[in-house]
Design a protein around this motif. Structure first.
Motif, mmCIF file in Angstrom:
data_model
loop_
_atom_site.group_PDB
_atom_site.id
_atom_site.type_symbol
_atom_site.label_atom_id
_atom_site.label_comp_id
_atom_site.label_asym_id
_atom_site.label_seq_id
_atom_site.Cartn_x
_atom_site.Cartn_y
_atom_site.Cartn_z
ATOM 1 N N LEU A 82 35.930 -2.333 35.652
ATOM 2 C CA LEU A 82 35.883 -3.782 35.468
ATOM 3 C C LEU A 82 35.124 -4.181 34.216
ATOM 4 O O LEU A 82 35.427 -5.194 33.597
ATOM 5 C CB LEU A 82 35.240 -4.451 36.685
ATOM 6 C CG LEU A 82 36.064 -4.358 37.952
ATOM 7 C CD1 LEU A 82 35.302 -4.945 39.113
ATOM 8 C CD2 LEU A 82 37.399 -5.054 37.788
ATOM 9 N N ARG A 83 34.137 -3.409 33.818
ATOM 10 C CA ARG A 83 33.344 -3.763 32.640
ATOM 11 C C ARG A 83 32.701 -2.514 32.067
ATOM 12 O O ARG A 83 31.990 -1.809 32.765
ATOM 13 C CB ARG A 83 32.267 -4.787 33.017
ATOM 14 C CG ARG A 83 31.431 -5.298 31.894
ATOM 15 C CD ARG A 83 32.074 -6.304 30.968
ATOM 16 N NE ARG A 83 33.056 -7.169 31.565
ATOM 17 C CZ ARG A 83 34.035 -7.746 30.873
ATOM 18 N NH1 ARG A 83 34.146 -7.570 29.600
ATOM 19 N NH2 ARG A 83 34.902 -8.522 31.461
ATOM 20 N N GLN A 125 34.630 0.560 53.685
ATOM 21 C CA GLN A 125 34.032 1.329 52.596
ATOM 22 C C GLN A 125 35.051 1.587 51.491
ATOM 23 O O GLN A 125 34.746 1.475 50.302
ATOM 24 C CB GLN A 125 33.471 2.653 53.135
ATOM 25 C CG GLN A 125 32.757 3.492 52.086
ATOM 26 C CD GLN A 125 31.527 2.797 51.493
ATOM 27 O OE1 GLN A 125 30.902 1.975 52.137
ATOM 28 N NE2 GLN A 125 31.209 3.137 50.256
ATOM 29 N N ALA A 126 36.277 1.934 51.863
ATOM 30 C CA ALA A 126 37.321 2.203 50.872
ATOM 31 C C ALA A 126 37.636 0.939 50.065
ATOM 32 O O ALA A 126 37.816 0.998 48.843
ATOM 33 C CB ALA A 126 38.589 2.714 51.558
ATOM 34 N N PHE A 185 36.978 -2.122 44.946
ATOM 35 C CA PHE A 185 36.438 -3.281 44.229
ATOM 36 C C PHE A 185 35.185 -2.924 43.425
ATOM 37 O O PHE A 185 34.635 -3.754 42.737
ATOM 38 C CB PHE A 185 36.112 -4.404 45.216
ATOM 39 C CG PHE A 185 37.300 -5.233 45.625
ATOM 40 C CD1 PHE A 185 38.569 -4.684 45.713
ATOM 41 C CD2 PHE A 185 37.149 -6.568 45.931
ATOM 42 C CE1 PHE A 185 39.655 -5.449 46.094
ATOM 43 C CE2 PHE A 185 38.232 -7.349 46.309
ATOM 44 C CZ PHE A 185 39.493 -6.784 46.390
ATOM 45 N N GLU A 186 34.732 -1.656 43.571
ATOM 46 C CA GLU A 186 33.519 -1.172 42.919
ATOM 47 C C GLU A 186 32.292 -1.996 43.305
ATOM 48 O O GLU A 186 31.435 -2.312 42.488
ATOM 49 C CB GLU A 186 33.688 -1.102 41.405
ATOM 50 C CG GLU A 186 34.732 -0.069 41.031
ATOM 51 C CD GLU A 186 34.877 0.128 39.553
ATOM 52 O OE1 GLU A 186 34.378 -0.690 38.780
ATOM 53 O OE2 GLU A 186 35.509 1.119 39.179
ATOM 54 N N LEU A 187 32.248 -2.332 44.579
ATOM 55 C CA LEU A 187 31.113 -3.077 45.115
ATOM 56 C C LEU A 187 30.328 -2.231 46.113
ATOM 57 O O LEU A 187 29.415 -2.726 46.761
ATOM 58 C CB LEU A 187 31.610 -4.355 45.811
ATOM 59 C CG LEU A 187 32.232 -5.413 44.886
ATOM 60 C CD1 LEU A 187 32.881 -6.521 45.712
ATOM 61 C CD2 LEU A 187 31.197 -5.988 43.942
ATOM 62 N N ASP A 188 30.690 -0.948 46.242
ATOM 63 C CA ASP A 188 30.041 -0.091 47.235
ATOM 64 C C ASP A 188 28.585 0.181 46.905
ATOM 65 O O ASP A 188 27.801 0.503 47.779
ATOM 66 C CB ASP A 188 30.808 1.223 47.416
ATOM 67 C CG ASP A 188 31.075 1.947 46.108
ATOM 68 O OD1 ASP A 188 31.535 1.301 45.142
ATOM 69 O OD2 ASP A 188 30.824 3.161 46.047
ATOM 70 N N ALA A 189 28.209 0.054 45.629
ATOM 71 C CA ALA A 189 26.808 0.289 45.251
ATOM 72 C C ALA A 189 26.130 -1.010 44.804
ATOM 73 O O ALA A 189 25.097 -0.990 44.147
ATOM 74 C CB ALA A 189 26.738 1.326 44.135
ATOM 75 N N GLN A 225 39.217 -10.890 39.247
ATOM 76 C CA GLN A 225 39.163 -10.038 38.053
ATOM 77 C C GLN A 225 40.186 -8.911 38.151
ATOM 78 O O GLN A 225 40.909 -8.627 37.186
ATOM 79 C CB GLN A 225 37.769 -9.421 37.896
ATOM 80 C CG GLN A 225 36.694 -10.391 37.467
ATOM 81 C CD GLN A 225 35.321 -9.707 37.416
ATOM 82 O OE1 GLN A 225 35.009 -8.851 38.237
ATOM 83 N NE2 GLN A 225 34.516 -10.099 36.449
ATOM 84 N N LEU A 226 40.237 -8.267 39.306
ATOM 85 C CA LEU A 226 41.153 -7.141 39.487
ATOM 86 C C LEU A 226 42.611 -7.584 39.439
ATOM 87 O O LEU A 226 43.451 -6.913 38.833
ATOM 88 C CB LEU A 226 40.868 -6.434 40.818
ATOM 89 C CG LEU A 226 39.618 -5.562 40.852
ATOM 90 C CD1 LEU A 226 39.270 -5.182 42.288
ATOM 91 C CD2 LEU A 226 39.813 -4.316 40.006
#
Length: 198
Positions: free
Chosen positions: A85-86, A141-142, A147-151, A167-168
């Motif tokens: 995403l960035r 979790q998947a 969405f790259e929000l897991d961390a 964004q996606l």
């Protein structure tokens, strides 16, 4: 950026120039488009509609990003924050050391065997594996990983998730060079996350 990139430069140097020209960072899609419009000879100059072309382009760009991160870190000249995403070039800060010590994605993208040995069936299996996880007990979790929000460090709310979703969708919409199957996956992930965060 419409100027041609110097073809004698390595991909890492071309990427560095593009990141230096975009202080707010670039999405992976924007980075690939700028490399293509600059006529970089290091990535396939083919439409990203084919899954294998998309995988190889993505892999080459991320390989260059992780090499660049290592190089700049070693020189104490900066830090490359990497996410589809960035991607952003940040000033060097000694406190970022933990971010580069052990990163399984780094290990994956710096091993060129993963590029050479991955075929179209493997790409299909990666997608199928994702779908299995989405339908199993780890669907939340998947979806967060997609969405790259897991961390994500702060408590997640629906507003943050919807922002990332937009964004996606913008990035992977077929009208902008994305694929319909990827967009369907993003939509499915959003449905799942709405159930958990509504």
């Amino acid at each position: 950026m419409n100027d041609e990139l110097d073809p004698s430069l390595e991909l890492t140097d071309q990427v560095l120039l593009l990141l230096q020209a975009a202080p707010a960072g670039l999405s992976e899609y924007e980075l690939i488009q700028q490399l293509k419009s600059g006529h970089s000879t290091h990535i396939p100059n083919l439409p990203l509609l084919d899954k294998l072309v998309l995988f190889r382009t993505h892999f080459l760009v991320f390989n260059a990003l992780y090499q660049l991160r290592e190089q700049l870190w070693g020189e104490q000249a900066g830090f490359v924050q990497i996410s589809p995403l960035r991607v952003q070039l940040l000033p060097y800060q000694a406190g970022n050391a933990a971010l580069v010590e052990h990163d399984p994605l780094r290990d994956y993208y710096l091993d060129l065997n993963n590029l050479r040995d991955t075929n179209e069936d493997d790409v299909e299996q990666l997608l199928a594996s994702f779908w299995k996880r989405m339908q199993g007990g780890t669907e939340k979790q998947a979806a967060l990983e997609l969405f790259e929000l897991d961390a994500y460090r702060q408590p997640l709310d629906l507003k943050t998730i919807k922002h990332r979703y937009r964004q996606l969708v913008s990035q992977h919409h077929p009208d902008r060079g994305g694929s319909t199957s990827r967009l369907q996956t993003i939509n499915k992930a959003m449905e799942i996350l709405e159930r958990y965060y509504n």
